[in-house]
Design an enzyme around this catalytic site. Structure first.
Site, short mmCIF file in Angstrom:
data_model
loop_
_atom_site.label_atom_id
_atom_site.label_comp_id
_atom_site.label_asym_id
_atom_site.label_seq_id
_atom_site.Cartn_x
_atom_site.Cartn_y
_atom_site.Cartn_z
N HIS A 107 -8.57 4.84 11.74
CA HIS A 107 -8.18 6.25 11.33
C HIS A 107 -7.32 6.13 10.25
O HIS A 107 -7.57 7.01 9.14
CB HIS A 107 -7.73 6.82 12.61
CG HIS A 107 -7.20 8.18 12.19
ND1 HIS A 107 -8.03 9.29 11.84
CD2 HIS A 107 -5.88 8.74 12.22
CE1 HIS A 107 -7.17 10.37 11.51
NE2 HIS A 107 -6.08 10.27 11.85
N ASP B 94 -15.05 12.18 -22.52
CA ASP B 94 -15.09 11.30 -21.31
C ASP B 94 -13.82 10.66 -21.12
O ASP B 94 -12.98 10.78 -21.70
CB ASP B 94 -16.45 10.22 -21.70
CG ASP B 94 -16.90 9.63 -20.24
OD1 ASP B 94 -16.16 9.56 -19.40
OD2 ASP B 94 -17.82 9.38 -20.10
N TRP C 204 -1.66 0.72 10.21
CA TRP C 204 -2.06 0.69 8.99
C TRP C 204 -1.01 -0.10 8.33
O TRP C 204 -1.18 -0.58 7.14
CB TRP C 204 -2.16 1.94 8.28
CG TRP C 204 -1.07 2.80 7.87
CD1 TRP C 204 0.11 3.44 8.68
CD2 TRP C 204 -0.23 2.97 6.48
NE1 TRP C 204 0.85 3.87 7.99
CE2 TRP C 204 0.66 3.79 6.61
CE3 TRP C 204 -1.03 2.80 5.40
CZ2 TRP C 204 1.54 4.08 5.52
CZ3 TRP C 204 -0.27 2.86 4.16
CH2 TRP C 204 0.92 3.47 4.30
N SER D 273 -9.77 -2.02 -7.42
CA SER D 273 -10.28 -0.97 -7.82
C SER D 273 -9.42 0.53 -7.94
O SER D 273 -9.63 1.00 -9.29
CB SER D 273 -11.43 -0.19 -6.58
OG SER D 273 -11.49 1.13 -6.68
N SER D 274 -8.49 0.77 -7.23
CA SER D 274 -7.17 1.75 -7.68
C SER D 274 -6.64 1.26 -9.04
O SER D 274 -6.41 2.10 -9.71
CB SER D 274 -6.39 1.75 -6.44
OG SER D 274 -7.03 2.40 -5.26
N HIS E 184 5.99 3.44 0.40
CA HIS E 184 6.58 4.91 0.03
C HIS E 184 5.82 5.25 -1.29
O HIS E 184 5.74 6.63 -1.48
CB HIS E 184 8.01 4.79 -0.15
CG HIS E 184 8.43 6.25 0.05
ND1 HIS E 184 8.57 6.90 1.35
CD2 HIS E 184 8.57 7.20 -1.09
CE1 HIS E 184 9.10 8.24 0.88
NE2 HIS E 184 9.11 8.36 -0.30
N GLU F 204 2.96 5.07 -2.24
CA GLU F 204 1.91 5.40 -1.75
C GLU F 204 1.70 6.59 -1.31
O GLU F 204 1.16 7.54 -1.23
CB GLU F 204 1.27 4.34 -0.98
CG GLU F 204 -0.18 4.80 -0.12
CD GLU F 204 -1.09 4.83 -0.76
OE1 GLU F 204 -1.22 4.08 -1.94
OE2 GLU F 204 -2.33 5.30 -0.40
N TYR G 28 3.57 9.24 -2.05
CA TYR G 28 3.26 10.13 -3.30
C TYR G 28 1.93 10.39 -3.68
O TYR G 28 1.66 11.15 -4.54
CB TYR G 28 4.67 10.18 -4.04
CG TYR G 28 5.95 10.30 -3.33
CD1 TYR G 28 5.92 11.67 -2.62
CD2 TYR G 28 6.63 9.54 -3.09
CE1 TYR G 28 7.17 11.90 -2.10
CE2 TYR G 28 7.91 9.57 -2.31
CZ TYR G 28 8.14 10.91 -2.02
OH TYR G 28 9.18 11.04 -1.32
N SER H 230 -0.66 23.73 -7.90
CA SER H 230 -0.03 24.11 -9.41
C SER H 230 -1.25 24.74 -10.31
O SER H 230 -0.89 25.61 -11.49
CB SER H 230 0.72 23.17 -10.09
OG SER H 230 1.56 22.55 -9.18
N HIS I 144 13.99 3.18 4.00
CA HIS I 144 14.14 4.36 5.22
C HIS I 144 13.12 4.30 6.18
O HIS I 144 13.16 4.70 7.27
CB HIS I 144 14.17 5.83 4.55
CG HIS I 144 12.82 6.20 3.79
ND1 HIS I 144 12.78 7.16 2.87
CD2 HIS I 144 11.53 5.82 4.07
CE1 HIS I 144 11.72 7.29 2.39
NE2 HIS I 144 10.49 6.73 3.36
N HIS I 145 12.02 3.16 6.01
CA HIS I 145 11.29 2.90 7.16
C HIS I 145 11.71 1.84 7.94
O HIS I 145 10.96 1.53 8.91
CB HIS I 145 9.61 2.42 6.43
CG HIS I 145 8.93 3.57 5.70
ND1 HIS I 145 8.40 4.67 6.18
CD2 HIS I 145 9.19 3.86 4.33
CE1 HIS I 145 7.84 5.19 5.28
NE2 HIS I 145 8.45 4.92 4.15
N THR J 228 11.52 18.08 -4.56
CA THR J 228 10.46 18.61 -3.75
C THR J 228 10.89 20.07 -3.54
O THR J 228 9.96 20.80 -3.75
CB THR J 228 10.46 18.13 -2.39
OG1 THR J 228 10.37 16.45 -2.60
CG2 THR J 228 9.06 18.24 -1.57
N LYS K 280 9.93 22.22 -6.47
CA LYS K 280 8.48 22.67 -6.68
C LYS K 280 8.39 23.90 -5.92
O LYS K 280 7.55 24.60 -6.16
CB LYS K 280 7.72 21.50 -6.34
CG LYS K 280 7.56 20.51 -7.27
CD LYS K 280 6.80 19.36 -7.11
CE LYS K 280 6.33 18.46 -8.32
NZ LYS K 280 4.98 18.15 -8.45
N ARG L 203 4.12 6.45 19.86
CA ARG L 203 2.84 6.80 19.23
C ARG L 203 2.29 5.59 19.32
O ARG L 203 2.82 4.57 20.13
CB ARG L 203 3.18 6.70 17.52
CG ARG L 203 4.00 5.81 17.03
CD ARG L 203 4.28 5.91 15.63
NE ARG L 203 3.26 6.14 14.49
CZ ARG L 203 3.64 5.88 13.33
NH1 ARG L 203 4.77 5.57 12.81
NH2 ARG L 203 2.34 5.91 12.63
CU LIG Z 1 8.79 6.59 2.91
#
Ligand SMILES: [Cu+2]
Lengths: 213, 597, 114
Positions: free
Chosen positions: B74, B103, B137, B167-168, B251, B253, B255, B266, B300-301, B326, B329, B448
């Protein structure tokens, strides 16, 4: 995909900043590669002391553990020679680029060929080094020095191999009727950027792995 | 499919082969979008299964191993196969239009990115037929190592993510160059729409964040296949190194997932408030600040891993600082609404809801920046609530705003506003029903990733509540599908700029012609179409000169097949890899020698 | 950043002889590096080695890769990426080598002592 020189278009022959699209792409890609090799080198450094603390050899440098002295496995004279070979390949590469940009096709082809030969020589040194280490009992699974060393230098070697293939393809294509086309200078220059980058990565690896005790 | 995007109206460009060989950024955008949305539905189905299992204590729908695979797949599906490609769909379709180009810088590389994505997505998803990865994940070591995960699941994870990362990377390189170099005359960096800015920031993040992940995956692959011990503590390795490497990528990722939505919002808010975005430079620079700060917060993880007090303090402070840009914004979006003459279209509903739900997720995020609080929340449902408020309440809300906003541009047709309201309200209510109670469950101590729980724990009520909410979400998505398929069957009625929006993509027909613009705009201000309208400047004159577009090519899909086989070989037999290498190399030759003029 | 379209940059760089001279210079630095690594200069050794390899790095990037003569943007792109790579390496190593790591080592010893 260092191989893929797509033809720039859309902006015709001008771009918003004046830099050529493909060259900009290659530089950004090399920026990405900095992080790739940076992570590998960081891993090597993280485990460097741990290997000696755990006391399971072979070790990179001479160490004495519990009164028993162990011989360092790295062969600095040998690697200095291969470092010199790779350094010289950068000189021949820059001459090939010079030839391509000044319509001196013979110089370009000779430069590409010499670079490939020097690159293959470097790979030969690496194969010899890996085999020697294997005989002395160091492989991927022996300890974390083996793991980090082989993965880091192995991926560098893979980059050299890809570079040889890249230059070889370009050399082969240059013998076609219209050579590398009107963008010859740009094509060879971008290939050169890749090749020089592989060289500067080795400059760092040589210092961090071999020279610093 | 061919009816989906009206771009494809040209009679010479139809059929499956034209889609396979296309190098048109609009078609590739549609491919990304449709694939991403399909995977979104698939990932949602996996979530429904899990919610069904958790609805009542001691549920018996799914057993524990399968449950681990479900939550792992998931997350992987939603992150890498749904949100990122849907974002990429918008990048592809919109960026060239928004910067006034015809293009992307490398059209064939663009196609190659898409087909490689599809290859990686197939590897990851087809793992269900063998053994799906079940390590979560972020796939922590040593659980991901041979002694604890002997099956092929983790290998599918490694190879799938390596392929998707490639690919990315290719897509991000392409978009970085496109945005730097292909802007229309007069389009300075500080005149670019915020969505373009955010795409640029995301591209840079991807280019720099993917290599560490690649290194981590390669090390894990070597541990599993070649007997190294990078992450095995008993052999001198360090499981925490995987956590460091993963979160150095992980991290940024986060964002990468949320910034596209911020960009979309925006665009939507100013259009439907009929006034320019408030504090444009502040919004742009806070986006850049978020990206820069995302590099110095990864630990922080790992507050509960015993890093020591000084590192914990440093990473806590860094993380809290991210709250500042943040917040800037959020306040700028609110100020954009303030005093505007607001039109409440469905796109606007989603954009406004985005501000609310994203802010809730943002606030619970700041709570986790504090190590003592984080130690309480670590691995509880509170974290699940937080990340879903950011990713569902943030990214998905933003993406739906984008779908309703740009649908007329992409297809020439409108989505029904009436069905859109139903979709919006059910999704909004369902989303809050599902994820808000998870805060309570987390504080009540529900971990979890557990596949069931006991009756006496008092978690039953809110779990049932959340499960009902998830079915409400499912109903809302069905309504959206009905809306979508009804719309694409209608006659195209959308004119060039139906919303009266300020950005360049609305300066060409809906849907745009294959060459995007009959004549290239000269940009004179930040909101070019409004500026031209207010100053009585006519659209650029069409000269009628021949516009050269790159011809279709089948080399991108060929190389992508080669790359995918390289990966499949790592899962099966090296001969397959060798074959893949040969195909890719052959494809590169064909690509290099193919005439593009 | 300039927004008006500028013509593509001209080819520039050095002459072949100058490139050969740079190659010779790089070889010389490598020999000095070798000498330093065997010299036992103590605490000066590692900074000196890093300094010398940084010079080699800069020379190859600046002259062989034409960054000295090219658009500033390319330098910015590469310098930013390189800085980030170095920064992350330093932060990671600090996390591993910091004083707090002693507590982890202490924990390991405590585990080993049963
Ligand atoms: Cu993080």
């Amino acid at each position: 995909m260092a191989h893929a020189p797509a033809v720039a278009h859309g902006g015709g022959h001008t771009t918003s900043t004046g830099t050529e699209n493909r060259k900009l792409l290659m530089w950004i890609f090399l920026g990405s590669e900095c992080l790739f090799f940076g992570s590998l080198i960081a891993t090597y450094l993280v485990f460097k002391h741990q290997v000696i603390e755990r006391g399971i050899g072979p070790f990179p440098v001479d160490v004495t553990i519990d009164g028993v002295s162990h011989h360092g496995i790295l062969d600095i004279p040998l690697t200095s020679t291969s470092t010199f070979v790779l350094l010289m390949s950068s000189v021949t590469m820059v001459l090939a680029v010079y030839g391509a940009q000044h319509a001196r096709m013979k110089m370009m082809k000779l430069g590409l060929l010499a670079t490939m030969v020097l690159g293959l020589t470097f790979l030969g040194f690496q194969v010899y080094e890996f085999r020697t280490f294997g005989h002395e009992g160091l492989n991927l699974t022996t300890n974390l020095f083996g793991a980090t060393f082989f993965v880091l230098t192995g991926f560098h070697g893979t980059h050299v191999g890809v570079g040889v293939l890249y230059l070889g393809s370009m050399l082969a294509a240059s013998f076609r009727r219209n050579g590398l086309g009107r963008d010859t200078g740009a094509h060879v220059e971008i290939a050169g950027l890749y090749w020089h980058f592989v060289d500067i990565v080795w400059i760092v690896i040589f210092t961090v792995l071999y020279l610093i005790p | 499919m061919a009816t989906v995007a009206g771009t494809l109206a040209q009679p010479t460009h139809t059929g499956v082969w034209s889609w396979i060989t296309t190098v048109d950024h609009k078609r590739i955008g549609v491919l990304y979008g449709v694939s991403g949305f399909s995977f979104f539905l698939w990932g949602g189905l996996l979530a429904l299964l899990m919610r069904t299992q958790l609805a009542v204590p001691n549920g018996t729908v799914i057993e524990s191993d399968r449950f681990s695979q479900l939550f792992t797949m998931h997350a992987l599906t939603m992150i890498f196969l749904a949100i990122m490609p849907m974002g990429a769909g918008f990048f592809n379709y919109m960026i060239p239009l928004m910067i006034g180009a015809r293009d992307v810088a490398f059209p064939r590389l663009n196609a190659l990115s898409y087909w490689t994505f599809l290859g990686g997505a197939s590897i990851l998803s087809l793992s269900f037929f063998f053994e799906a990865p079940g390590g979560g994940w972020f796939n922590y070591a040593p659980l991901s190592e041979r002694p604890y995960s002997d099956g092929s699941g983790i290998d599918f994870y490694v190879v799938g993510l390596l392929t998707l990362g490639l690919s990315s990377l290719m897509a991000a390189l392409n978009f970085a160059v496109t945005i730097i170099n292909l802007r229309a005359p007069g389009m300075t960096m500080m005149r670019m729409p915020v969505f373009v800015w955010m795409t640029f920031v995301i591209s840079v993040l991807l280019i720099l964040a993917l290599p560490p992940l690649t290194v981590g995956l390669i090390q894990l692959l070597f541990d599993r296949q070649f007997g190294t011990h990078f992450f095995i503590a008993t052999e001198g390795g360090d499981p925490l190194l995987w956590q460091h490497i993963f979160w150095v990528f992980g991290h940024p990722e986060v964002y990468i997932l949320i910034l596209p939505a911020m960009g979309i919002v925006s665009e939507v808010l100013p259009t439907f408030s009929r006034k320019p975005l408030f504090g444009y430079p502040a919004v742009v620079f806070s986006g850049i600040a978020i990206a820069v700060l995302s590099w110095v917060v990864w630990s922080h993880h790992m507050f509960t891993t015993g890093m020591g007090s000084v590192p914990r303090a440093v990473f806590a402070v860094n993380t809290m600082i991210i709250g500042v840009p943040t917040g800037i914004k959020v306040f700028n979006w609110l100020a954009t609404l303030y005093g505007g003459s607001i039109r409440f279209t469905t796109a606007m509903y989603f954009a406004v809801a985005f501000i609310a739900t994203f802010t809730i997720g943002g606030i619970s995020g700041v709570m986790h920046a504090s190590p003592p609080v984080d130690s309480q929340h670590q691995d509880t449902y509170f974290v699940v609530a937080h990340l879903h408020y950011v990713l569902f309440g943030g990214a998905i809300m933003g993406i739906f705003a984008g779908i309703y906003y740009w649908f007329p541009k992409m297809t020439g047709r409108f989505l029904s506003e009436a069905l859109g309201r139903w979709h919006f309200w059910l999704l909004f209510i369902g989303m809050n029903m599902t994820f808000f109670p998870m805060h309570f469950l987390g504080i009540a101590g529900m971990p979890r990733r557990i596949y069931t729980y006991d009756d006496g724990l008092d978690w039953g009520f809110w779990n049932m509540f959340a499960t009902i909410g998830s079915y409400v979400i499912a109903v809302s998505l069905l309504i959206f599908l009905v809306n979508f398929f009804r719309s694409v069957r209608q006659e195209p009625t959308a004119e060039a700029n139906p919303w009266n929006a300020p950005t360049l993509e609305w300066g060409t027909s809906s849907p745009p012609p294959e060459h995007d613009f009959d004549a290239i705009y000269t940009v004179r201000a930040r909101d070019p179409l409004w500026y031209d309208r207010d100053h009585g400047i006519a659209p650029p004159e069409v000269t009628g000169e021949h516009i050269h577009m790159p011809p279709p090519s089948y080399y991108p899909i060929l190389i992508a097949i080669g790359i995918t086989l390289l990966g499949v070989g790592a899962l099966s037999h090296l001969a397959v890899s060798a074959l893949g290498g040969v195909i890719a190399y052959y494809g590169v030759w064909g690509w290099a020698l193919e005439p593009t003029d | 950043m300039a927004h008006s379209a500028e013509p593509m940059e001209q080819q520039h760089g050095l002459s072949p002889m100058q490139y050969l001279a740079i190659g010779a210079g790089l070889t010389l630095i490598t020999i000095v590096e070798l000498w330093v690594s065997y010299s036992g200069l103590g605490s000066l050794q590692i900074p000196l080695l890093l300094f010398l390899s940084a010079i080699k790095f800069a020379v190859v990037v600046g002259w062989f890769m034409h960054l000295r003569f090219d658009h500033r943007l390319l330098t910015q792109v590469f310098a930013a990426s390189l800085t980030l790579a170095i920064l992350i390496t330093i932060v990671l190593l600090t996390l591993y080598w910091s004083a707090d790591a002693d507590s982890i080592r202490g924990y390991r010893e405590w585990l080993a002592s049963g």
